[in-house]
Write a protein that holds these residues in place. Structure first.
Motif, mmCIF file in Angstrom:
data_model
loop_
_atom_site.group_PDB
_atom_site.id
_atom_site.type_symbol
_atom_site.label_atom_id
_atom_site.label_comp_id
_atom_site.label_asym_id
_atom_site.label_seq_id
_atom_site.Cartn_x
_atom_site.Cartn_y
_atom_site.Cartn_z
ATOM 1 N N LEU A 193 -9.553 -8.379 1.459
ATOM 2 C CA LEU A 193 -8.964 -9.710 1.274
ATOM 3 C C LEU A 193 -7.452 -9.608 1.081
ATOM 4 C CD1 LEU A 193 -11.569 -11.382 -1.127
ATOM 5 C CD2 LEU A 193 -11.236 -11.852 1.304
ATOM 6 N N ASP A 194 -7.035 -8.624 0.276
ATOM 7 C CA ASP A 194 -5.601 -8.420 0.070
ATOM 8 C C ASP A 194 -4.910 -8.052 1.384
ATOM 9 O OD1 ASP A 194 -5.772 -9.009 -2.583
ATOM 10 O OD2 ASP A 194 -5.718 -6.941 -3.290
ATOM 11 N N TYR A 195 -5.561 -7.196 2.160
ATOM 12 C CA TYR A 195 -4.969 -6.758 3.429
ATOM 13 C C TYR A 195 -4.777 -7.945 4.371
ATOM 14 C CZ TYR A 195 -4.525 -4.481 7.971
ATOM 15 O OH TYR A 195 -4.090 -4.097 9.217
ATOM 16 N N ASN A 196 -5.791 -8.805 4.468
ATOM 17 C CA ASN A 196 -5.679 -9.981 5.331
ATOM 18 C C ASN A 196 -4.594 -10.923 4.828
ATOM 19 O OD1 ASN A 196 -7.749 -9.123 7.012
ATOM 20 N ND2 ASN A 196 -9.332 -10.140 5.801
ATOM 21 N N LEU A 197 -4.490 -11.016 3.503
ATOM 22 C CA LEU A 197 -3.461 -11.871 2.918
ATOM 23 C C LEU A 197 -2.072 -11.330 3.223
ATOM 24 C CD1 LEU A 197 -3.490 -14.469 1.320
ATOM 25 C CD2 LEU A 197 -3.512 -13.143 -0.782
ATOM 26 N N PHE A 198 -1.922 -10.007 3.165
ATOM 27 C CA PHE A 198 -0.638 -9.387 3.489
ATOM 28 C C PHE A 198 -0.249 -9.673 4.941
ATOM 29 C CE2 PHE A 198 -1.583 -5.958 0.111
ATOM 30 C CZ PHE A 198 -1.005 -6.738 -0.865
ATOM 31 N N LYS A 199 -1.222 -9.586 5.840
ATOM 32 C CA LYS A 199 -0.948 -9.854 7.250
ATOM 33 C C LYS A 199 -0.460 -11.292 7.435
ATOM 34 C CE LYS A 199 -3.720 -8.542 10.452
ATOM 35 N NZ LYS A 199 -4.951 -8.337 11.248
ATOM 36 N N SER A 200 -1.112 -12.223 6.736
ATOM 37 C CA SER A 200 -0.715 -13.622 6.826
ATOM 38 C C SER A 200 0.701 -13.823 6.277
ATOM 39 C CB SER A 200 -1.709 -14.498 6.058
ATOM 40 O OG SER A 200 -1.292 -15.838 6.020
ATOM 41 N N ILE A 201 0.981 -13.190 5.131
ATOM 42 C CA ILE A 201 2.310 -13.312 4.519
ATOM 43 C C ILE A 201 3.386 -12.711 5.427
ATOM 44 C CG2 ILE A 201 3.746 -12.489 2.613
ATOM 45 C CD1 ILE A 201 1.276 -12.768 0.822
ATOM 46 N N ASP A 202 3.100 -11.542 6.002
ATOM 47 C CA ASP A 202 4.078 -10.900 6.876
ATOM 48 C C ASP A 202 4.368 -11.749 8.111
ATOM 49 O OD1 ASP A 202 4.273 -8.789 5.150
ATOM 50 O OD2 ASP A 202 2.879 -7.505 6.248
ATOM 51 N N SER A 203 3.319 -12.390 8.634
ATOM 52 C CA SER A 203 3.512 -13.259 9.791
ATOM 53 C C SER A 203 4.411 -14.445 9.433
ATOM 54 C CB SER A 203 2.149 -13.758 10.287
ATOM 55 O OG SER A 203 2.303 -14.676 11.343
ATOM 56 N N LYS A 204 4.175 -15.039 8.271
ATOM 57 C CA LYS A 204 5.008 -16.156 7.827
ATOM 58 C C LYS A 204 6.431 -15.702 7.551
ATOM 59 C CE LYS A 204 1.235 -18.847 5.801
ATOM 60 N NZ LYS A 204 0.698 -19.471 4.581
#
Length: 425
Positions: A193-204
């Motif tokens: 979950l953290d990894y997916n959240l990081f990907k979303s944050i990095d994209s933003k």
């Protein structure tokens, strides 16, 4: 013959001196050199306006008469123009109190058995109440924590909270078989979950870097700076509006009807943010820098206690911070971790969240711990090329998340990021 001996003696002496110098140089650099952390380009550092540019804003002061905080927040969030966080869940449904157990073993056992019975019969609402009660009267009982976690995982699909409870059960009983099995399973899911959240944050974040170059968003960025100050001091109970604090910062004039302390809180935070902007270009974050941040945050409010560690014990809700005698050693360890290879190898968002958590947990100051911790969190983000986080004052309740996430650093991150704290521009 004598000349040869003299030459050999001189050569040996020179070699010994060189070896001694090399050894001295090695140990000095190995043991005493401050580690240098490599960060990304701090592209968002100019979001904090400098002292000289404060009076040179593109939008006039009177324009704030029509100021709409909700509209600014909407513009900030809509600028991201991406999907909502994956894995977001309502993970703050309960708080496990850290008070010492007040129930007898018999009461705890009977409550736990009743909760399990209600769970098996499908009466989940009653089961939840009993699990909460059992955790409140026996917060260090590994069986209670483990069963409570299983209930949340199975009936509420709240795997983050369940993982915390399994972790906490293992804290008090490292060999607890059921908790070990459960934690081995849930820890991987939470990490995902953290990894997916990081990907979303990095994209933003990548998208924001592009938006930074657009002139059309300039006014919103500048208003967001004041909105950040407004929410940061508002969390502590300050009642100034955005218009009032901006008037105070830009003109230095008193705002009618507001206390001296409220004025000083705003001025102190503004000075601290200017200091953060300077620290963005400094590799090492040490005791001096942390005290410097606190001195600016609290210097106008409490000059005597600002910039120094507390010399008395304090209590924060159900959390009992370390004794003040332990602070020097704990803060040295904190700074060592803050500048360590372990910390800098983390994702910047995780690093920043843990830096916030660890300092709040130590609670090194009489007052101003939250503001100082959030500024250090944002300093780390700025250094790494991310925008700072704005925690809305309406989310004040969520700042007490450490009551639930105590001793579970990774899960603190998941909870911190799931409560809608927004990046400001």
């Amino acid at each position: 013959m004598n000349i040869l001996v003299i030459v050999i003696s001189v050569l040996i002496t020179v070699i010994c001196v060189l070896l001694a110098l090399l050894q001295h140089y090695y140990f000095i650099n190995k043991l005493y050199k401050k580690p240098s952390i490599k960060y990304d380009v701090p592209v968002f550092a100019d979001l904090i306006p400098s002292e000289k540019s404060k009076s040179n804003r593109d939008f006039p002061l009177q324009a704030l008469k029509d100021y709409d905080e909700d509209l600014v927040l909407y513009d900030l969030n809509s600028a991201l123009n991406s999907q909502p966080h994956q894995g977001k869940s309502d993970t703050i449904e309960f708080i496990i109190k850290n008070d010492k157990a007040t129930g007898t073993d018999s009461e705890v056992y009977n409550t736990l058995q009743a909760a399990i019975s209600f769970k098996l019969s499908g009466k989940n609402h009653k089961a939840l109440k009993l699990f909460e009660h059992a955790a409140a009267i026996a917060p260090e009982n590994p069986d209670v924590l483990n069963k409570y976690g299983e209930f949340l995982e199975q009936q509420h699909q709240d795997i983050v909270s369940a993982d915390e409870l399994y972790f906490k059960a293992l804290t008090y009983s490292p060999d607890h078989k059921a908790a070990l099995i459960n934690r081995e399973r849930t820890a991987q899911v939470v990490e995902g979950l953290d990894y997916n959240l990081f990907k979303s944050i990095d994209s933003k974040n990548d998208y924001l870097k592009k938006r930074m170059k657009m002139d059309s968003f300039e006014a919103v960025k500048k208003q967001a700076y004041y909105l950040h100050i407004y929410h940061t001091v508002g969390i502590e109970g300050n009642t100034m509006t955005v218009e009032q604090l901006r008037y105070l910062v830009e003109t230095g004039q008193v705002v009618s009807g507001k206390s001296i302390i409220e004025h000083n809180e705003v001025l102190g935070l503004e000075k601290a943010m200017q200091y953060i902007k300077l620290l963005v270009h400094q590799d090492y974050i040490g005791i001096k820098e942390i005290l410097g941040i606190h001195r600016r945050v609290m210097g106008h409010v409490d000059p005597i206690s600002s910039g120094v560690f507390r010399n008395e014990n304090v209590f924060v809700g159900s959390h009992s911070p370390p004794f003040h005698e332990e602070l020097p050693g704990l803060m040295d360890s904190y700074v060592e971790w803050l500048n360590s290879e372990e910390a800098r190898s983390m994702h910047p968002v995780r690093y920043a969240a843990l830096a916030h958590y660890k300092l709040v947990d130590i609670h090194p100051f009489i007052d101003g711990n939250g503001r100082t911790s959030r500024l250090i969190m944002n300093l780390i983000l700025l250094k790494a090329g991310y925008p700072p986080v704005m925690v809305l004052k309406e989310q004040r309740y969520f700042l007490y998340i450490q009551d639930v996430a105590r001793k579970s650093n990774k899960n603190y991150l998941s909870r911190l990021l799931s409560f809608g704290s927004v990046f400001y521009f």
